[in-house]
Design an enzyme around this catalytic site. Sequence first.
Site, short mmCIF file in Angstrom:
data_model
loop_
_atom_site.label_atom_id
_atom_site.label_comp_id
_atom_site.label_asym_id
_atom_site.label_seq_id
_atom_site.Cartn_x
_atom_site.Cartn_y
_atom_site.Cartn_z
N LYS A 111 89.57 -8.15 -21.33
CA LYS A 111 90.75 -8.90 -20.91
C LYS A 111 91.94 -8.00 -20.70
CE LYS A 111 89.99 -13.62 -22.34
NZ LYS A 111 90.55 -14.76 -23.06
N LYS A 192 79.27 -12.60 -16.67
CA LYS A 192 79.17 -14.00 -17.10
C LYS A 192 80.08 -14.88 -16.23
CE LYS A 192 82.83 -14.11 -20.47
NZ LYS A 192 83.39 -14.39 -21.75
N LYS A 195 86.34 -18.36 -16.21
CA LYS A 195 87.39 -19.13 -15.56
C LYS A 195 88.28 -18.27 -14.68
CE LYS A 195 87.58 -22.13 -19.56
NZ LYS A 195 88.07 -22.05 -20.92
#
Length: 326
Positions: A111, A192, A195
């Site tokens: 992130k 994966k 969102k």
Amino acid sequence: MKRVLSGIQPSGELHLGNYLGAINHWVQMQHTTDAFFCIVDLHAITVPKSPGELGRDSLKLSQMLMAAGLDPEVCTIFVQSHLHEHAECAWLMECTVSFGELSRMTQFKDKSEQHDFISAGLFTYPALQAADILLYDADEVPVGDDQRQHIELTRDIAERFNSRYGDTFVLPVAVINNTGARVMDLQHPHKKMSKSLESPRGTVGLLDTPAIITKKIKAAVTDSETEVRYDVETKPGVSNLLSILGAATQNDPAELAVRYEDYGTLKVDTAEAVIEMLRPLQARFAELEADPAETMRLLRIGADKARGVASATLARAKQNIGLLSP
Ligand code: TYM
């Protein structure tokens, strides 16, 4: 009865990974366990959020969870920021986890590469997650595979706290179901499904229309061979479709593979199974969306039930640390 807790972030639209990796298992577990499900809005602000978006997303996520089959009369559904206990307990966790441990978290590494502004909260995120879990004396934490490392760290934190201050927290275990534990992006089957807006064509939203679902699944990346085989390493795209079809129809992906001779039919059947699986959820969501006041009422009841457990655990932790009580 076993105590279960899990959480989900109100960031963007829910997708097939959230549903197959977590939510549909929660729906089953609510009947056999004492289950708590938390909408983790404090986790969502570890990355920049526009103020209007956050409340709307939390409300919508609550309605999505209820539409998916979580029943507020059976389990406890609540919003993290409705209880001050989570943020308060997170501080105790931050003082129990080390800088080195937090530095090793792969979710932080991933992130922090996606954002220019890296908040301290993004770094200490797993301490708040540990608080979420430990406040409820959770025995089990049902999650997708990507959360495994955070749950292991939660156990380590609980163990260290207990050895420093005496028996305080229950050591939780991650429950990761085989089916749907790792739903991959349809366009990038090595990553994966998530969102992040980077890959809208690779992500199936739970509110996508049948036409969009069909379009996205038909356009899914496969490979230049033609043989349908379940082999995650060498055939990630095809295996992902088989996993999705398997999770949606309660079948084993490797067993499904032998029924198919070409990718086209596999894609048609996968799209059909996903559309049928989501149809009742989408219909129920439309009803719930029309009555936000009722959702808020249910969330207040959820927060009261959650507070009853969390405040007692937090008081025990503070007492065991030896903080002077007021
Ligand atoms: P979040 O909001 O990213 O995801 C919610 C749940 O969905 C699962 N999931 C997936 N499963 C399979 N395939 C995928 N592609 C996929 N993407 C997401 C996640 O594993 C998760 O179970 N840190 C957590 C939220 C959290 C939490 C907690 C979880 C906060 N506190 C306490 C458990 C217990 C997160 O970001 O999940």
